[in-house]
Scaffold this motif. Structure first.
Motif, mmCIF file in Angstrom:
data_model
loop_
_atom_site.group_PDB
_atom_site.id
_atom_site.type_symbol
_atom_site.label_atom_id
_atom_site.label_comp_id
_atom_site.label_asym_id
_atom_site.label_seq_id
_atom_site.Cartn_x
_atom_site.Cartn_y
_atom_site.Cartn_z
ATOM 1 N N GLN A 283 -4.555 15.374 3.516
ATOM 2 C CA GLN A 283 -4.723 14.129 3.108
ATOM 3 C C GLN A 283 -3.714 13.076 3.825
ATOM 4 N N LEU A 284 -2.492 13.475 3.789
ATOM 5 C CA LEU A 284 -1.563 12.669 4.436
ATOM 6 C C LEU A 284 -2.095 12.410 6.073
ATOM 7 N N SER A 285 -2.533 13.455 6.624
ATOM 8 C CA SER A 285 -2.746 13.208 7.858
ATOM 9 C C SER A 285 -3.853 12.266 8.510
ATOM 10 N N ARG A 286 -4.446 11.741 7.316
ATOM 11 C CA ARG A 286 -5.575 10.495 7.399
ATOM 12 C C ARG A 286 -4.936 8.975 7.484
ATOM 13 N N TYR A 287 -3.584 9.088 7.263
ATOM 14 C CA TYR A 287 -2.973 7.646 7.048
ATOM 15 C C TYR A 287 -1.802 7.348 8.074
ATOM 16 N N ARG A 288 -1.630 6.087 8.207
ATOM 17 C CA ARG A 288 -0.300 5.864 9.162
ATOM 18 C C ARG A 288 0.138 4.631 8.550
ATOM 19 N N ALA A 289 1.426 4.664 8.184
ATOM 20 C CA ALA A 289 2.233 3.666 7.373
ATOM 21 C C ALA A 289 3.113 3.033 8.093
ATOM 22 N N ASP A 290 3.463 1.721 7.712
ATOM 23 C CA ASP A 290 4.593 1.149 8.171
ATOM 24 C C ASP A 290 5.968 1.893 8.098
ATOM 25 N N PHE A 291 6.235 2.203 6.868
ATOM 26 C CA PHE A 291 7.465 2.798 6.499
ATOM 27 C C PHE A 291 7.141 4.195 5.799
ATOM 28 N N ALA A 292 8.431 4.973 6.033
ATOM 29 C CA ALA A 292 8.076 6.229 5.138
ATOM 30 C C ALA A 292 9.504 6.486 4.486
ATOM 31 N N VAL B 50 0.879 -1.158 0.016
ATOM 32 C CA VAL B 50 0.054 0.084 0.052
ATOM 33 C C VAL B 50 0.912 1.440 -0.041
ATOM 34 N N VAL B 51 0.768 1.984 -1.038
ATOM 35 C CA VAL B 51 1.855 3.228 -1.351
ATOM 36 C C VAL B 51 1.114 4.436 -1.108
ATOM 37 N N TYR B 52 1.401 5.263 -0.457
ATOM 38 C CA TYR B 52 0.856 6.687 -0.335
ATOM 39 C C TYR B 52 2.147 7.664 -0.900
ATOM 40 N N THR B 53 1.902 8.370 -1.841
ATOM 41 C CA THR B 53 2.834 9.283 -2.645
ATOM 42 C C THR B 53 2.373 10.381 -3.178
#
Length: 251
Positions: free
Chosen positions: A158-167, A116-119
């Motif tokens: 928008q980024l504030s809505r997500y929590r990722a394993d890695f950045a 799952v990629v956020y970019t």
């Protein structure tokens, strides 16, 4: 002090420091903010400085365009990408910042599955999307002038809505005293939020970024678990980085 004298003072200070704040110039020159803004506008119109929100940068501090940066230290960035990708298992969620070094990370992740990629980088989204069961979330916002990427308050919201394993987060430079810096407040703010939005945050920077002050400090560098680079910095910067917190991971 005449306008010509003030403007010469401003240029001399830019040569020495590379970046100036209007508030500093007001105090040093004893004139109004409006006077300083007029001086900066005159110098910017002559191409002698670059205006920023609240100050100015030396032209040498401006970030080159993506095409120019992509040609710099290609092998080093590829090595950084491979080293970074070793941290990421299949099925992980990953925030990928825009930039040529983070693009190298994305290339090294090309064979990974079910990510799952956020970019905010359009090229990274196209590279990793629609393959291997990956899901890609494109962070919206204002399209940058010299990057195929978004930034601004909409991107941050928008980024504030997500929590990722890695950045994996890029940077304009790592200062001589071990701080993370960038060329604009918008880039610095977005990158500081990315560092907070992952369980394991990593800054990726090739050795050409060492000792460079891009003008705007990036908060939360101490929250990064790793600084991944292609070479170790000189001993003084190594010591400064050790005091800041991130551990060095050398490709």
């Amino acid at each position: 002090m005449l306008a010509e004298q003030r403007q010469k003072f401003i240029l001399d200070q830019l040569v020495a420091s590379g970046a100036l704040a209007i508030s500093e110039l007001v105090g040093e020159l004893g004139v109004s903010r409006e006077t300083i803004r007029r001086d900066l506008n005159v110098l910017a119109a002559r191409g002698l400085l670059i205006l920023t929100h609240g100050g100015a940068l030396s032209p040498e501090r401006a970030e080159p365009d993506a095409q120019t940066r992509a040609a710099v230290n290609v092998e080093g960035k590829r090595a950084i990408g491979m080293r970074a990708a070793e941290l990421v298992p299949d099925g992980a969620s990953v925030i990928l910042d825009y930039g040529t070094t983070t693009h190298a990370v994305a290339q090294a992740l090309h064979g990974h599955r079910n990510l799952v990629v956020y970019t905010n980088d359009i090229a990274i989204a196209l590279l990793l999307g629609r393959r291997n069961g990956n899901r890609v979330v494109m962070l919206g916002g204002e399209l940058q002038d010299n990057e195929d990427a978004t930034q601004g308050w909409d991107t941050i919201e928008q980024l504030s809505r997500y929590r990722a394993d890695f950045a994996f987060v890029g940077t304009g430079g790592i200062t001589a005293d071990g701080q993370m810096s960038d060329f604009s407040r918008a880039a610095a703010e977005l990158r500081s939020r990315m560092l907070l939005a992952a369980g394991v945050a990593c800054v990726v920077a090739d050795h050409t970024k060492f000792g460079r002050n891009a003008g705007v400090l990036v908060k939360h560098f101490d929250k990064a678990a790793w600084l991944i680079s292609d070479r170790a910095p000189e001993p003084g910067l190594c010591a400064a980085l050790a005091a800041r917190g991130p551990a060095l991971r050398i490709a």
